[in-house]
Enzyme design. Structure first.
Site, mmCIF file in Angstrom:
data_model
loop_
_atom_site.group_PDB
_atom_site.id
_atom_site.type_symbol
_atom_site.label_atom_id
_atom_site.label_comp_id
_atom_site.label_asym_id
_atom_site.label_seq_id
_atom_site.Cartn_x
_atom_site.Cartn_y
_atom_site.Cartn_z
ATOM 1 C CG ASP A 90 80.136 -57.328 54.100
ATOM 2 O OD1 ASP A 90 79.292 -57.718 54.927
ATOM 3 O OD2 ASP A 90 81.337 -57.621 54.152
ATOM 4 C CG ASP B 19 83.153 -59.710 65.457
ATOM 5 O OD1 ASP B 19 82.344 -60.495 64.948
ATOM 6 O OD2 ASP B 19 83.349 -58.546 65.026
#
Lengths: 251, 202
Positions: free
Chosen positions: A11, A130
């Site tokens: 990230d 997701d």
């Protein structure tokens, strides 16, 4: 024989990796390029870099980082976050990314998947999904898992594959961060139903969880973040374990 | 040492430039006939769709130019496929250095669905060329493709996927080609690029 892939995910915010990183022998573990190089040297098969802030101002910094990664690393890497239109994809590919991953943007504008596939080829387009196992089945979520959309995981995965996505990156929100393993039943159902590779994401806590994702979940690749960043699982040891378990990996 | 890369409308070319720089080579990206003819070796890389890339080569006068090269030439991925006679992708007539038809992976093999494209690291076997000096049978390289060149006499490496054993590298005269991406295959791939550059001295 085609190897099962191990993919660390980084990230990135304002050009720096953000999750706590517990890496030894790195001059600057906050530098995504340094960290990416370290993973590459340890035997990672691919890397994923996510621009988690994805602000307009931070965009140039992220693109510069993509160029530096491309110049430094000889394995494939995917970038995601902040991709809304074809021009965003062109910019990241020009900077040297091999693939882009789309999440909410694909659900909001499914035609974008077709456009990427026809302009740059399916291999460039990773559809990230997701999903959560709600009482009425597996449903897709957007905006970092905050908003449910009325599409089931399996229908949406089939649709993006038909639209030209080259791979599916499936994250179960129930499993992500819990370190209790991947959602192997749903993974296997996805993998068996689709004719494109499926990457399992979120849930790894032990080496066995990876073996289970490949054997029971029929995943083609497995992605993880914190177990690698915190050094809880080291990639060379993971791959050695998987090979001893009879799973084909690149050593 | 002049290393030229054929400039055309295929993707992934900057990865090849980056990889060459890492082994100390500064390549020239060009579609100029003079520059390509003067080069010590030429790389014909890329990712893309066969009919579009062939149409671009024709429209830009690159077909005869590539076929007329006498230095070592390395086709990569779609570059290998375009060096063959024909591709099933878009039913496309190609350059014809290798007299083979490029085929699509079967949708299933032995009752199992075959994932297409093949994406990831697979092994190269039966290596037989200085291109693979220092590389072992069974070493892994990175592939991304839906079409393949069937096994043949010109194969200098073989790989198996989807129930098919195919030619993952080819050689005929000064023309070399790999289906895999050496520029994305870590140290093994960099060694193969290094070997190719050094073929020029032989």
């Amino acid at each position: 024989m085609l190897a099962k892939r191990i993919i660390p995910c980084l990230d990135v915010k304002d050009g720096r990796t953000v999750k706590g990183i517990n890496f030894v022998n790195l001059r600057d573990a906050g530098d995504p390029v340094e960290l990416g190089k370290a993973y590459s040297e340890q035997g990672a098969d691919e890397l994923v870099f996510l621009d988690i802030a994805a602000t307009h101002e931070g965009r140039k910094t992220f693109t510069d980082m993509v160029s530096r990664v491309a110049a430094a690393i000889s394995i494939p890497f995917t970038v995601g976050g902040g991709i809304h239109e074809l021009a965003d994809v062109a910019c990241l590919l020009e900077a040297g990314a091999d693939k882009v991953s789309l999440n909410s943007a694909a659900i909001r504008n499914p035609q974008l998947v077709n456009e990427i596939a026809s302009h740059f080829g399916s291999q460039v387009c990773v559809a990230a999904i997701d999903a959560r196992h709600d009482a009425d089945g597996w449903y897709c979520y957007v905006n970092g898992g905050r908003i449910r959309v009325e599409r089931t995981l399996f229908d949406w995965a089939r649709e993006v594959a038909d639209r030209g996505a080259g791979e599916i990156l499936f994250t179960s929100m129930d499993h992500d961060g819990v370190k209790q393993g991947f959602p192997n039943e749903a993974l296997a159902r996805l993998s068996d139903a689709l004719s494109i590779p499926v990457i399992a994401s979120g849930g790894a806590g032990t080496k066995k969880h990876f073996a289970d994702a490949f054997r029971q979940g029929h995943a083609d690749a497995a992605l993880a973040a914190s177990v690698f960043h915190f050094g809880e699982i080291k990639i060379p040891e993971l791959k050695q374990y998987l090979r001893e378990e009879g799973i084909c990996v690149r050593l | 040492m002049k290393v030229a890369i054929v400039k055309y409308n295929a993707g992934n070319i900057c990865s090849v430039i980056n990889a060459l720089r890492r082994i100390g080579v500064q390549p020239l990206l060009t579609d100029s006939p003079e520059a390509l003819q003067e080069a010590d070796c030429v790389i014909f890389p890329g990712q893309g769709e066969a009919s579009n890339t062939m149409a671009h080569l024709r429209e830009n006068g690159l077909v005869q130019l590539i076929l007329g090269l006498h230095c070592p030439v390395l086709g990569i991925c779609i570059g290998q496929q375009l060096l063959c006679a024909h591709s099933e992708e878009g039913n496309t007539p190609c350059l014809g250095v290798f007299e083979h038809t490029v085929r699509r992976f079967p949708a299933s093999s032995a009752g199992q669905r075959v994932k297409i494209p093949q994406i990831g690291w697979n092994t190269i076997e039966a290596l037989q060329s200085p291109l693979f000096s220092g590389i072992a049978n069974g070493d892994f390289v990175y592939f991304v493709h839906s079409y393949y060149v069937p096994d043949c006499a010109e194969a200098i490496a073989r790989t198996s996927y989807g129930g098919v054993t195919y030619a993952s590298a080819l050689r005929r005269g000064n023309f070399y080609a790999t289906q895999f991406h050496p520029e994305k295959s870590g140290d093994v791939g960099l060694r193969i690029l290094h070997n190719f550059i050094h073929l020029c001295h032989d």
